[in-house]
Design an enzyme around this catalytic site. Structure first.
Site, PDB file in Angstrom:
ATOM      1  N   TRP A 172      36.570  48.621  12.086  1.00  0.00           N
ATOM      2  CA  TRP A 172      36.600  48.736  13.507  1.00  0.00           C
ATOM      3  C   TRP A 172      35.695  48.661  14.379  1.00  0.00           C
ATOM      4  CZ3 TRP A 172      38.519  52.499  17.588  1.00  0.00           C
ATOM      5  CH2 TRP A 172      38.871  51.993  18.931  1.00  0.00           C
TER       6      TRP A 172
ATOM      7  N   ASP B 294      40.322  58.721  10.537  1.00  0.00           N
ATOM      8  CA  ASP B 294      41.113  58.049  11.711  1.00  0.00           C
ATOM      9  C   ASP B 294      42.195  57.304  11.475  1.00  0.00           C
ATOM     10  OD1 ASP B 294      41.546  56.519  14.072  1.00  0.00           O
ATOM     11  OD2 ASP B 294      39.843  55.263  13.767  1.00  0.00           O
TER      12      ASP B 294
ATOM     13  N   LYS C  29      50.256  52.639  18.778  1.00  0.00           N
ATOM     14  CA  LYS C  29      50.840  51.550  18.112  1.00  0.00           C
ATOM     15  C   LYS C  29      52.207  52.621  17.798  1.00  0.00           C
ATOM     16  CE  LYS C  29      46.691  49.758  17.863  1.00  0.00           C
ATOM     17  NZ  LYS C  29      45.283  50.514  18.120  1.00  0.00           N
TER      18      LYS C  29
HETATM   19  N1  PMP Z   1      41.117  53.477  15.629  1.00  0.00           N
HETATM   20  C1  PMP Z   1      41.344  52.402  14.872  1.00  0.00           C
HETATM   21  C2  PMP Z   1      41.255  52.130  13.720  1.00  0.00           C
HETATM   22  C3  PMP Z   1      41.863  51.483  15.796  1.00  0.00           C
HETATM   23  O1  PMP Z   1      42.286  50.308  15.384  1.00  0.00           O
HETATM   24  C4  PMP Z   1      42.258  51.984  17.185  1.00  0.00           C
HETATM   25  C5  PMP Z   1      42.989  50.889  18.237  1.00  0.00           C
HETATM   26  N2  PMP Z   1      42.688  49.603  18.128  1.00  0.00           N
HETATM   27  C6  PMP Z   1      41.820  53.216  17.649  1.00  0.00           C
HETATM   28  C7  PMP Z   1      41.238  54.005  16.669  1.00  0.00           C
HETATM   29  C8  PMP Z   1      42.056  53.581  19.156  1.00  0.00           C
HETATM   30  O2  PMP Z   1      43.289  53.663  19.592  1.00  0.00           O
HETATM   31  P1  PMP Z   1      43.513  54.023  21.230  1.00  0.00           P
HETATM   32  O3  PMP Z   1      43.951  52.665  21.954  1.00  0.00           O
HETATM   33  O4  PMP Z   1      44.688  54.985  21.200  1.00  0.00           O
HETATM   34  O5  PMP Z   1      42.340  54.560  21.982  1.00  0.00           O
END
Ligand code: PMP
Length: 400
Positions: free
Chosen positions: A133, A214, A250
């Site tokens: 990501w 994560d 999510k």
């Molecule tokens: N880690 C990963 C792998 C994600 O895909 C995301 C959200 N796209 C996050 C962390 C962060 O999540 P948040 O929207 O709760 O900040």
């Protein structure tokens, strides 16, 4: 001359940029598979029934809006620990886990990064999967880490390059932080199974590396406990220290409420207490304290066994729909005579590295008004019964 005259334009976010192009597209029937959120069969971000129920109760209770403690709602933190480590986890019983509510999973990563950078000093290094990501890189770089990569995705098999991953991790200096996606790897959808996790964890332990997990999609692949396999195995491994950043964006469909948490595992209760004091200091000097509403909703759902059971069912509905869309896409692609895309069914979570080349992604966009990321990442959750066949026909047309 203005004080800000020398300020340059920062580069735009590629995913948000794609959404802007999509919104400006006037072709009817356009489809956006570039998104990073779960949408339902009708293309909407769902409001979970259990979340709504708690919200109605909170609204009618008309409670005052004081500050939360720096580390957030105590009940939320405790329930988060149970979800991640499992109720009755020996680590929790030993008081080895310091957990603080954060502003989404993003702030959990950032607070964790700031704190680890302090502990590791100027030579701090982190190894991130290739690919990962995009925010992982910028968050840790901004916190002062040197970024390293480990092999992860094998384009030829559309699966995991376990040998490459182990080889690269085996070369890291002791003390290097290793960022790992617990499940539903973003962007590839390629995960480790329990046996592969065991191998990786043994290596992390042997090389004295610091695991930073994560977990942003717990419950989106197989369920709460199964999707936390990496955390549960780490806890059982005897590794003294590791870190977990989790997000409820999510799993509770609470994106804009910014709900997440940082958990740091120490060798004993005393170490965990010192870690918590440092986490609080880091939060205090960044944004002072977290937001109350989303955390109250999560704690309200998880704190009632009845609501929690129904939430797990709702999470199961999202998961089942994603699985059905994966199966449906593979089936429709085959029906349209596309090359073999069977691997999509073996991938996990919302995303799939489709294997489409940048040129094919561009053709999808220009000739079929279907938007995917240049990397070929598609959001499987953006598929539904109404658009599945259109997408499959278009992908078949650009890959034949
Ligand atoms: N880690 C990963 C792998 C994600 O895909 C995301 C959200 N796209 C996050 C962390 C962060 O999540 P948040 O929207 O709760 O900040």
């Amino acid at each position: 001359m203005s004080f800000f005259a020398s300020v340059e334009m920062a580069p735009g976010d590629p995913i948000l940029g794609l959404t802007e192009t999509y919104l400006a597209d006037t072709r009817p029937g356009k489809i956006n598979l570039g998104v990073g959120i779960y949408v339902d069969e009708q293309g909407h971000v769902p409001l979970l029934r259990t979340v709504h129920e708690v919200e109605l109760g909170l609204a009618s209770a008309a409670k005052p809006r004081g500050y939360l403690p720096i580390d957030g709602l105590p009940a939320y933190n405790q329930l988060t620990q149970q979800l991640l480590f499992g109720a009755g986890s020996p680590l929790l019983e030993a008081g080895r886990v310091a957990t603080a509510q954060t502003i989404g999973g993003s702030a959990a990563l950032r607070v964790g990064a700031d704190l680890l950078r302090q502990v590791a000093g100027a030579g701090a290094k982190i190894a991130i999967s290739n690919p990962s990501w995009g925010n992982h890189h910028v968050v840790f770089r901004t916190a002062g880490f040197e970024l390293l990569e480990y092999r992860y995705y094998d384009p030829s098999s559309h699966g995991l390059d376990l040998a490459g991953m182990l080889e690269d991790l085996g070369k890291l200096e002791p003390g290097t932080v290793v960022l790992l996606h617990a499940c539903c790897h973003n962007p590839t959808g390629v995960d480790l199974d329990a046996v592969q996790w065991q191998q990786v964890i043994a290596l992390l332990q042997e090389r004295k590396l610091l695991p930073f997990i994560d977990i942003a999609y717990q419950g989106f692949d197989q369920g709460i406990a199964a999707d936390a396999t990496a955390i549960r195995l780490l806890a059982a491994s005897g590794i003294e220290a590791f870190v977990v950043a989790n997000s409820y964006s999510k799993s509770f469909s609470l994106y804009g409420e910014r709900v997440g948490a940082l958990s740091m595992v120490g060798a004993d209760r005393d170490e965990a207490a010192r870690l918590l004091s440092k986490i609080k200091q880091t939060i205090r000097t960044n944004y002072s304290s977290p937001a109350a509403h989303g955390a109250s909703l999560v704690a309200g759902v998880l704190g009632s066994s009845e609501l929690r059971g129904r939430w797990e069912q709702e999470l199961g509905e999202m998961r089942t729909r994603i699985h059905a869309m994966r199966a449906g896409l593979v089936e429709r692609l085959a029906a349209h005579g596309a090359p073999d895309f069977g691997f999509i069914q073996g991938q996990a979570g919302m995303f799939s590295y489709s294997g489409l080349s940048k040129a094919q992604v561009l053709r999808l966009r220009e000739e079929h008004a279907i938007y995917a990321l240049d990397s070929g990442r598609i959001c499987v959750a953006a598929l539904n019964r109404a658009n599945l066949d259109t997408v499959a026909a278009a992908v078949a047309a650009v890959t034949r």
